[in-house]
Design a protein around this motif. Structure first.
Motif, PDB file in Angstrom:
ATOM      1  N   PHE A 559       0.926  -1.267  -0.043  1.00 53.40           N
ATOM      2  CA  PHE A 559       0.154  -0.077  -0.132  1.00 53.40           C
ATOM      3  C   PHE A 559       0.958   1.214   0.076  1.00 53.40           C
ATOM      4  O   PHE A 559       1.925   1.274   0.574  1.00 53.40           O
ATOM      5  CB  PHE A 559      -0.883   0.048   1.086  1.00 53.40           C
ATOM      6  CG  PHE A 559      -2.197  -0.770   1.038  1.00 53.40           C
ATOM      7  CD1 PHE A 559      -2.734  -1.324   0.028  1.00 53.40           C
ATOM      8  CD2 PHE A 559      -2.597  -1.229   2.277  1.00 53.40           C
ATOM      9  CE1 PHE A 559      -3.687  -2.034  -0.138  1.00 53.40           C
ATOM     10  CE2 PHE A 559      -3.903  -1.943   2.419  1.00 53.40           C
ATOM     11  CZ  PHE A 559      -4.337  -2.433   0.910  1.00 53.40           C
ATOM     12  N   THR A 560       0.355   2.418  -0.662  1.00 51.96           N
ATOM     13  CA  THR A 560       0.949   3.502  -0.457  1.00 51.96           C
ATOM     14  C   THR A 560       0.494   4.068   0.661  1.00 51.96           C
ATOM     15  O   THR A 560      -0.251   3.464   1.488  1.00 51.96           O
ATOM     16  CB  THR A 560       0.606   4.488  -1.691  1.00 51.96           C
ATOM     17  OG1 THR A 560      -0.885   4.760  -1.579  1.00 51.96           O
ATOM     18  CG2 THR A 560       1.111   3.906  -3.049  1.00 51.96           C
ATOM     19  N   TYR A 581      -1.026   6.992   9.907  1.00 55.58           N
ATOM     20  CA  TYR A 581       0.658   7.003   9.598  1.00 55.58           C
ATOM     21  C   TYR A 581       1.352   6.135  10.302  1.00 55.58           C
ATOM     22  O   TYR A 581       2.285   5.389   9.779  1.00 55.58           O
ATOM     23  CB  TYR A 581       1.049   8.448  10.153  1.00 55.58           C
ATOM     24  CG  TYR A 581       0.579   9.517   9.072  1.00 55.58           C
ATOM     25  CD1 TYR A 581       1.600   9.824   7.973  1.00 55.58           C
ATOM     26  CD2 TYR A 581      -0.666   9.914   8.744  1.00 55.58           C
ATOM     27  CE1 TYR A 581       1.455  10.929   7.168  1.00 55.58           C
ATOM     28  CE2 TYR A 581      -0.923  10.850   7.680  1.00 55.58           C
ATOM     29  CZ  TYR A 581      -0.009  11.275   6.787  1.00 55.58           C
ATOM     30  OH  TYR A 581      -0.254  12.176   6.011  1.00 55.58           O
ATOM     31  N   LEU A 582       0.836   5.915  11.749  1.00 57.72           N
ATOM     32  CA  LEU A 582       1.804   4.895  12.670  1.00 57.72           C
ATOM     33  C   LEU A 582       1.727   3.525  12.092  1.00 57.72           C
ATOM     34  O   LEU A 582       2.667   2.768  12.009  1.00 57.72           O
ATOM     35  CB  LEU A 582       1.262   4.942  13.964  1.00 57.72           C
ATOM     36  CG  LEU A 582       1.851   3.880  14.883  1.00 57.72           C
ATOM     37  CD1 LEU A 582       3.500   4.236  14.875  1.00 57.72           C
ATOM     38  CD2 LEU A 582       1.096   4.114  16.345  1.00 57.72           C
ATOM     39  N   THR A 714       3.538  14.890   7.122  1.00 53.79           N
ATOM     40  CA  THR A 714       4.045  15.039   5.755  1.00 53.79           C
ATOM     41  C   THR A 714       4.158  13.666   4.962  1.00 53.79           C
ATOM     42  O   THR A 714       4.603  12.573   5.734  1.00 53.79           O
ATOM     43  CB  THR A 714       5.088  16.006   5.829  1.00 53.79           C
ATOM     44  OG1 THR A 714       6.421  15.155   6.481  1.00 53.79           O
ATOM     45  CG2 THR A 714       5.059  17.244   6.462  1.00 53.79           C
ATOM     46  N   PRO A 715       4.237  13.755   3.834  1.00 54.12           N
ATOM     47  CA  PRO A 715       4.417  12.510   2.825  1.00 54.12           C
ATOM     48  C   PRO A 715       5.778  11.985   3.049  1.00 54.12           C
ATOM     49  O   PRO A 715       5.965  10.881   3.053  1.00 54.12           O
ATOM     50  CB  PRO A 715       4.258  13.007   1.585  1.00 54.12           C
ATOM     51  CG  PRO A 715       3.227  14.295   1.679  1.00 54.12           C
ATOM     52  CD  PRO A 715       3.750  14.938   2.797  1.00 54.12           C
ATOM     53  N   SER A 716       6.643  12.727   3.836  1.00 55.86           N
ATOM     54  CA  SER A 716       8.043  12.190   4.059  1.00 55.86           C
ATOM     55  C   SER A 716       8.069  11.005   4.823  1.00 55.86           C
ATOM     56  O   SER A 716       9.124  10.298   5.227  1.00 55.86           O
ATOM     57  CB  SER A 716       8.917  13.268   4.533  1.00 55.86           C
ATOM     58  OG  SER A 716       8.481  13.745   5.784  1.00 55.86           O
ATOM     59  N   LEU A 720       9.549   6.044   6.291  1.00 56.15           N
ATOM     60  CA  LEU A 720      10.135   4.996   7.278  1.00 56.15           C
ATOM     61  C   LEU A 720       9.289   3.636   6.817  1.00 56.15           C
ATOM     62  O   LEU A 720       9.894   2.696   7.255  1.00 56.15           O
ATOM     63  CB  LEU A 720       9.237   5.492   8.584  1.00 56.15           C
ATOM     64  CG  LEU A 720      10.074   6.393   9.560  1.00 56.15           C
ATOM     65  CD1 LEU A 720       9.201   6.718  10.677  1.00 56.15           C
ATOM     66  CD2 LEU A 720      11.411   5.642  10.084  1.00 56.15           C
ATOM     67  N   ALA A 721       8.257   3.597   5.893  1.00 54.45           N
ATOM     68  CA  ALA A 721       7.661   2.837   5.675  1.00 54.45           C
ATOM     69  C   ALA A 721       8.678   1.918   4.695  1.00 54.45           C
ATOM     70  O   ALA A 721       8.765   0.802   4.429  1.00 54.45           O
ATOM     71  CB  ALA A 721       6.224   2.779   5.171  1.00 54.45           C
ATOM     72  N   ILE A 722       9.233   2.534   3.828  1.00 55.93           N
ATOM     73  CA  ILE A 722       9.893   2.208   2.685  1.00 55.93           C
ATOM     74  C   ILE A 722      11.180   1.393   3.557  1.00 55.93           C
ATOM     75  O   ILE A 722      11.856   0.323   3.134  1.00 55.93           O
ATOM     76  CB  ILE A 722      10.554   3.301   1.763  1.00 55.93           C
ATOM     77  CG1 ILE A 722       9.324   3.766   1.059  1.00 55.93           C
ATOM     78  CG2 ILE A 722      11.564   2.916   0.879  1.00 55.93           C
ATOM     79  CD1 ILE A 722       9.892   4.965   0.147  1.00 55.93           C
TER      80      ILE A 722
END
Length: 753
Positions: A559-560, A581-582, A714-716, A720-722
């Motif tokens: 997922f994005t 987000y978490l 923010t999208p940044s 962390l997911a990457i």
């Protein structure tokens, strides 16, 4: 406004210059207005406090949506009457009974008025005449409300133009349901009301523990699967992606008809799991058995249950018992209340009823009777009306069943063939024939001869099994399409990616690919990332079993950030975005891990009332640390004892007891000390994996605190997911990505204390 485009009076000269484009725009505007006016969409708009005009304007400005409508118009024009036509839904006996009841009510009223007209005063004649249209309207409304076919006929799709002018023909409902409605939901999801806060609260959880949820996130892979199901009549498609990316969920969604992408009925879907240790012949036989069972279920849904002599005998027996019970109950109630003797009640009731002359009914049956007789008559009348209704329903049901049997000869022939094939697969039939004789002789002796011949059907070889499956699959696809039940058969083979050795997986595909390519049958196979890679290398001098077996590959990605947020928001309405987000960062966007992380997040609320973001993050990270450290320690136990491993041991043992972000960052630096990019060395690989994971946990604790306000979301954070995904691929790259992330967010870089 866009609604004006569907108004015939709004056509200008400039529209006539490109009438096809104007027609597509008018059709789209009509479909948008129809979809936005549906109760389900209206409820969604109200829940998100979103104005209809905003959604309408954004949809009409969607060039892709307009292109889909134009493409559908071209398909309708090209197909004409050659397209698949679904089988008409048979009228059920209950619906037919309601139709007969409505007709009888109207007929009874007219007959009553005809018989009593001469004796009615003028006032009652006027009243009866005025009531006649009302009665006819009421009976017609009853029939329309109870009979689906009449309701659909009297309530066609709302439109200003005729279907030919819109160019959608019978596919209009498909365009509204499968083209416009998903886009409407996407727009509403994009404009959904967001909640922010560092306290974990939500309204109510939905389908969180259910993998078969109908709440599907519209990912690129899901949209592509829909297109594949819509255009491909046959072939084999590989479903790729890492473990936990949702291949099984996609197959189940296809099985439940959530992705079939057509206005036609959902396809007949057969799902089988690939065995870890397999025999190709047995696996094809297993697929054959599952196909037979699926055919029996689908045909039973269409033609109804079997109506042999045993079924009729059971119905007659149940009806007889019910009649005896009702008569006994009526006699018991009436006999106890009747003024005469209990045993004389049936005869006296018969005399009372037969002595009544129409239209004088009320006096002899009610006003002239004592109270106890009235109650007895009312009880018997209720039972009699019940039985009249049951007899009427049974008669109409029998007629419907007889008519349905004539129109379902094809499906029943397929049902019989499926039973025969299933019996042949399950049992080895043995036929025994023979004769014997005996001749007595005068001396008292006997002469006898016995001859027995046994014929046992030999097991089919693998090629013969494949041929039998292909023949039956083709027969099934053709029969279901001719009968209008469905236009294709889908066979899905799941868990092929769980076969550890790539050679074994390729061998299985090689052995069973003979069943591919059946007209009207579409195959989906879940494969590993290595298989997808080999397919993508087909332009090079590489060709293997996967490349030769599959015509297309659909890769399911993680997922994005927006897709993870939508997935959590669908299941936890009202949850603050910080927790979405978490969940995305901890799971890396992998659907399976995202579900587990969200469930763990909800479990925290059972022990802590409205926990803060820091509390939830600390509990989830500590749980993850404990689980992963056990794996690291178990891996270290299996390695040869070397000085490097002896130095690493005390650091690994500190991992589950470290809780603070600063301490974890220092521990990560200590674990990473002396590491090299060489993953061939087992100790070095363990050092890289453990240090990168500990640094990831420290970074999550640093970021997701109670100070994480809306402006800092923010999208940044997706980086962390990457980094979490790279932990499973290359821990050295994950370490570098985490250091870059900490530097960009002004977090201290890991260093030994």
């Amino acid at each position: 406004m866009t609604g004006e485009r569907s108004d015939p009076h709004s056509i200008g000269e400039e529209d006539l210059e490109d009438f096809d484009s104007w027609t597509a725009q008018a059709a789209l505007a009509s479909l948008i207005d129809e979809t936005l006016g549906s109760p389900a969409v209206t409820q969604l708009l109200a829940r998100e406090s979103l104005r209809t005009e905003v959604v309408r304007e954004e949809l009409f400005a969607n060039e892709t949506l307009l292109a889909k409508i134009r493409t559908l118009q071209d398909q309708v024009m090209a197909e004409g009457d050659r397209g698949f036509r679904p089988r008409n839904r048979a009228m059920s006996p209950r619906e037919a009974s309601w139709l007969v009841v409505a007709v009888l009510l109207g007929f009874a009223y007219l007959s009553l008025m005809t018989a009593a007209w001469a004796q009615l005063p003028l006032f009652f004649r006027i009243f009866a005449g005025l009531m006649m249209p009302c009665v006819l309207f009421a009976t017609g409304a009853l029939a329309v409300r109870k009979v689906t076919a009449l309701r659909e006929w009297t309530n066609p799709d709302a439109m200003q133009f005729h279907e030919e002018q819109f160019g959608l023909g019978p596919r209009r409902s498909f365009a509204a349901r499968e083209i416009v409605l998903p886009e409407v939901r996407d727009v509403i999801s994009a404009h959904r009301r967001l909640h922010f806060g560092t306290t974990l609260v939500f309204d109510q959880q939905h389908d969180l523990g259910e993998e078969d949820s109908s709440r599907i996130v519209p990912t690129a892979a899901a949209k592509r699967l829909r297109r594949v199901l819509e255009r491909a009549g046959s072939g084999a498609v590989a479903l790729g992606g890492q473990r936990g990316s949702g291949k099984t969920t996609a197959i189940r969604s296809i099985q439940r008809g959530l992705l079939h992408g057509s206005e036609n009925p959902a396809p007949l879907v057969v799902v089988a799991s690939a065995p870890a240790t397999y025999d190709a012949r047995d696996f094809v036989l297993h697929l054959h058995k599952l196909l037979c069972q699926a055919v029996l279920v689908r045909v039973r849904q269409v033609v109804g249950p079997g109506t042999g002599w045993r079924w009729w005998a059971r119905r007659v027996l149940r009806g007889t018992v019910d009649l005896v019970v009702s008569a006994t109950l009526g006699w018991a109630i009436g006999g106890l209340l009747w003024t005469g003797k209990f045993t004389h009640f049936p005869a006296e009731l018969w005399q009372t009823v037969t002595g009544v002359q129409f239209p004088e009914l009320i006096g002899p049956l009610w006003t002239d009777q004592p109270v106890s007789n009235r109650i007895a008559l009312a009880a018997v009348a209720v039972l009699a009306l019940r039985w009249v209704a049951k007899l009427l329903t049974a008669t109409v049901g029998a007629l419907v069943i007889l008519l349905r049997r004539k129109s379902s000869a094809g499906p029943r022939a397929l049902q019989a063939e499926a039973r025969r094939q299933l019996l042949r697969i399950q049992y080895l039939l043995t036929y025994t024939t023979g004769w014997s004789g005996k001749l007595a002789v005068p001396a008292g002796g006997e002469l006898g001869r016995t001859r027995t011949t046994q014929r046992a059907e030999q097991q089919l070889t693998h090629p013969e099994v494949v041929d039998e499956f292909r023949a039956f699959a083709q027969l099934t696809a053709e029969s279901l399409r001719e009968e209008g039940i469905t236009d294709r058969v889908v066979v899905a083979i799941d868990e092929l990616d769980k076969i550890g050795e790539q050679d074994k997986a390729q061998q299985l595909v090689n052995d069973i690919k003979g069943i591919f390519g059946v007209p009207g049958c579409l195959y989906f196979v879940a494969v590993s990332d290595d298989a997808v890679l080999s397919f993508e290398q087909r332009g090079l001098a590489v060709r293997d079993a996967f490349d030769s077996a599959f015509s297309e590959v659909v890769r399911l990605e993680s997922f994005t950030l927006d897709e993870s947020r939508l997935w959590i928001a669908q299941r936890l309405p009202g949850v603050p975005e910080q927790f979405c987000y978490l969940g995305h960062c901890l799971s890396g966007g992998l659907p399976r891990d995202l579900r587990r992380t969200t469930i763990d997040m909800v479990d925290v609320t059972t022990e802590h009332y409205e926990p803060s973001l820091s509390t939830v993050t600390s509990i989830l990270v500590c749980t993850d640390l404990a689980a992963k450290s056990s794996g690291f320690i178990a891996q270290a136990r299996g390695l040869p004892q070397t000085p490097e491993l002896a130095e690493l041991w005390p650091k690994l043992l500190r991992v589950p007891d470290t809780r603070e972000a600063v301490e974890l960052a220092e521990l990560a630096a200590s674990l990473h000390e002396g590491a090299t990019p060489d993953l061939a060395d087992a100790v070095n690989r363990l050092r890289l994996h453990s240090s990168a994971f500990v640094l990831f946990c420290a970074t999550v604790l640093d970021m997701f605190t109670d100070a994480l306000t809306q402006s800092r979301l923010t999208p940044s954070l997706h980086e962390l997911a990457i980094a979490r995904r790279r932990l499973a691929l290359d821990p050295h790259l994950a370490w570098a990505a985490l250091n870059d992330f900490r530097k960009a967010h002004d977090l201290p870089l890991p260093s030994r204390a």
